[in-house]
Design a protein around this motif. Structure first.
Motif, PDB file in Angstrom:
ATOM      1  N   LEU A 146      -2.956  -0.269  -9.854  1.00  0.00           N
ATOM      2  CA  LEU A 146      -2.346  -1.376 -10.591  1.00  0.00           C
ATOM      3  C   LEU A 146      -1.281  -2.071  -9.743  1.00  0.00           C
ATOM      4  O   LEU A 146      -1.192  -3.304  -9.718  1.00  0.00           O
ATOM      5  N   ILE A 147      -0.475  -1.276  -9.051  1.00  0.00           N
ATOM      6  CA  ILE A 147       0.547  -1.850  -8.166  1.00  0.00           C
ATOM      7  C   ILE A 147      -0.115  -2.585  -7.001  1.00  0.00           C
ATOM      8  O   ILE A 147       0.244  -3.725  -6.670  1.00  0.00           O
ATOM      9  N   GLY A 148      -1.091  -1.937  -6.368  1.00  0.00           N
ATOM     10  CA  GLY A 148      -1.753  -2.521  -5.204  1.00  0.00           C
ATOM     11  C   GLY A 148      -2.530  -3.789  -5.517  1.00  0.00           C
ATOM     12  O   GLY A 148      -2.705  -4.648  -4.644  1.00  0.00           O
TER      13      GLY A 148
ATOM     14  N   ILE B 256       0.826  -1.207   0.000  1.00  0.00           N
ATOM     15  CA  ILE B 256       0.000   0.000   0.000  1.00  0.00           C
ATOM     16  C   ILE B 256       0.861   1.258   0.000  1.00  0.00           C
ATOM     17  O   ILE B 256       0.552   2.251  -0.675  1.00  0.00           O
ATOM     18  N   VAL B 257       1.957   1.234   0.750  1.00  0.00           N
ATOM     19  CA  VAL B 257       2.848   2.398   0.789  1.00  0.00           C
ATOM     20  C   VAL B 257       3.439   2.666  -0.592  1.00  0.00           C
ATOM     21  O   VAL B 257       3.472   3.813  -1.065  1.00  0.00           O
ATOM     22  N   ILE B 258       3.907   1.617  -1.263  1.00  0.00           N
ATOM     23  CA  ILE B 258       4.477   1.777  -2.603  1.00  0.00           C
ATOM     24  C   ILE B 258       3.414   2.293  -3.582  1.00  0.00           C
ATOM     25  O   ILE B 258       3.661   3.204  -4.374  1.00  0.00           O
ATOM     26  N   ALA B 259       2.219   1.711  -3.509  1.00  0.00           N
ATOM     27  CA  ALA B 259       1.130   2.153  -4.385  1.00  0.00           C
ATOM     28  C   ALA B 259       0.764   3.606  -4.095  1.00  0.00           C
ATOM     29  O   ALA B 259       0.520   4.408  -5.013  1.00  0.00           O
ATOM     30  N   GLY B 260       0.743   3.960  -2.806  1.00  0.00           N
ATOM     31  CA  GLY B 260       0.389   5.319  -2.421  1.00  0.00           C
ATOM     32  C   GLY B 260       1.421   6.345  -2.852  1.00  0.00           C
ATOM     33  O   GLY B 260       1.075   7.427  -3.345  1.00  0.00           O
TER      34      GLY B 260
END
Length: 443
Positions: free
Chosen positions: A202-204, A168-172
């Motif tokens: 897409l990442i999440g 979630i952090v990376i997606a955010g």
């Protein structure tokens, strides 16, 4: 320190286990808020109002992901508690595949219906055009968004809450960086906000698929499965409260916007949007705690360990009480900065938002108990009671008060509507919890 679902949970262990889910939900809320922040300050209040007008429709169709995640993780964790690891992975795989397929079908429907829904909500002219752009672009990645929501619960059931947080952090961060580039630098306007959000989704949604498909030694593995109608029905029943919460929030949000359009026009919708963004972050603490603790409850329910259920119940009510007080005080303190960040460029809109948020934040004293109560019954695989709590909390009571209170208090009645609905729901929640306490001696 690795903490397993089977352990006895002290306050320290409980907080260590659930904090990734809490941070994950807060971070999810923050990067949703960033869209509104950039759009409001760089594109204008009409575009900002458009996002808030059409977002409830997007969230309504995405509710399947929350239902499969919360309802499905309750079954999966219970099955793990019964010692049936392979069966748990089969159930998990089936639910993920169904979520993905449902997301594709709902995406097509959403793209087709966006203009009609926007008109139904009162949009026309520039507001309608912005609603259509944001809605249609957002629906393109509905399937990965739904998977992202589902995996938030499945990561916890797999005893990997920190990995879920990392995703979630990376997606955010992706969303936030692209918001800045697409809106502030490239001047793509509201389309840039939608595209940035889609990239984060897409990442999440897709990274967890790669992880669970490749890690065959993990507690849960994504692989071959077969259709089991009974498990699907049970997952839908268990998660019906979360489905109802999201559908109801969308319906109620639309009704709030209709009322505000009558009372204050676009300013009212923009003020409500800012308050809801702040609400997302504060309520995320309770939703995150519920997501993080639910698989623990389900596991011990499946294992028949009622002493641990009693322990979890007591500690959860204590933590929810403390958080409610702290969040309410914090909300009162930061009401002015929040309003200024979003709509400080418009004096009238700022004052409306500031006043509204200070009235609204009384909600945080109450809603944690209702959110946890609903989640607790979902975790016990009692979807009916969970759904009743959510149905009353997010639809019946709110629809009633949002039309009644403004008659007596004007626009202030709208800001007080959510707190009033939560208070009415609390009496129902307490009634159900007392009955459950008497049944299993939880308190």
């Amino acid at each position: 320190m690795k903490i397993q679902l089977s352990e006895h949970f002290t306050f320290k262990k409980l907080l260590l286990f659930v904090y990734p889910s809490v941070v994950m939900m807060i971070f999810t809320s923050i990067y949703v808020v960033i869209d509104g922040l950039f759009v409001s300050n760089y594109v204008g209040k009409t575009a900002f109002a458009a996002i808030n007008l059409i977002s409830p429709f997007i969230m309504a169709l995405s509710a399947l992901g929350f239902m499969m995640g919360t309802g499905g993780s309750a079954i999966v964790a219970k099955t793990l508690g019964e010692g049936k690891k392979q069966k748990a992975s089969e159930y998990f795989s089936m639910l993920v595949y169904i979520t993905a397929l449902g997301g594709v079908l709902l995406s097509i429907a959403g793209i087709a219906l966006t203009p009609a829904v926007a008109r139904l909500l009162g949009a026309d002219g520039e507001l309608l055009r912005n609603c259509t752009i944001y809605g249609r672009l957002g629906f393109i990645t509905l399937a990965p968004f739904m998977l992202q929501n589902a995996f938030q619960s499945f990561f916890v059931a797999a005893e990997k809450p920190k990995l879920g947080l990392a995703v979630i952090v990376i997606a955010g961060i992706t969303n936030i960086v692209l918001d800045y580039l697409f809106i502030a630098v490239f001047s793509w306007g509201i389309a840039g906000a939608a595209i940035a959000t889609s990239c984060g989704e897409l990442i999440g949604g897709f990274f967890p698929i790669l992880y669970f498909a490749r890690r065959k030694e993990a507690i849960l593995h994504l692989g071959k499965t077969h259709f089991d109608g009974k498990v699907l029905l049970k997952a839908c029943t268990n998660g019906s409260s979360e489905l109802m919460t999201n559908l109801s929030n969308s319906i109620v949000g639309a009704m709030y916007n209709l009322q505000l359009m009558k009372l204050a026009g676009e300013n009212g919708v923009a003020a409500y949007g800012t308050i809801m963004y702040a609400n997302f972050i504060f309520a995320a603490v309770f939703f995150g705690y519920s997501i993080g603790s639910a698989p623990i409850v389900s596991y011990h329910y499946g294992a028949g360990n009622h002493d641990e259920l009693k322990n979890l119940f007591r500690k959860s009510l204590t933590l929810v009480s403390i958080c409610g007080i702290l969040l309410t005080i914090t909300a009162q303190i930061i009401a002015s900065p929040i309003a200024r960040i979003f709509v400080g460029y418009d004096k009238e809109l700022f004052q409306m938002t500031y006043t509204g948020f200070r009235l609204f934040c009384v909600t945080f004293l109450i809603n944690g108990f209702n959110i946890f109560g609903s989640s607790f019954f979902t975790a016990l695989n009692n979807g009916l009671i969970s759904a009743v709590i959510s149905f009353l909390r997010t639809l019946v009571f709110q629809l009633g008060v949002v039309f009644i209170l403004p008659v007596f208090f004007g626009i202030n009645g709208i800001w007080l509507s959510v707190a009033t609905a939560e208070l009415l729901t609390l009496f129902v929640t307490i009634t159900f919890l007392i009955r459950k306490r008497q049944e299993y001696h939880y308190a």
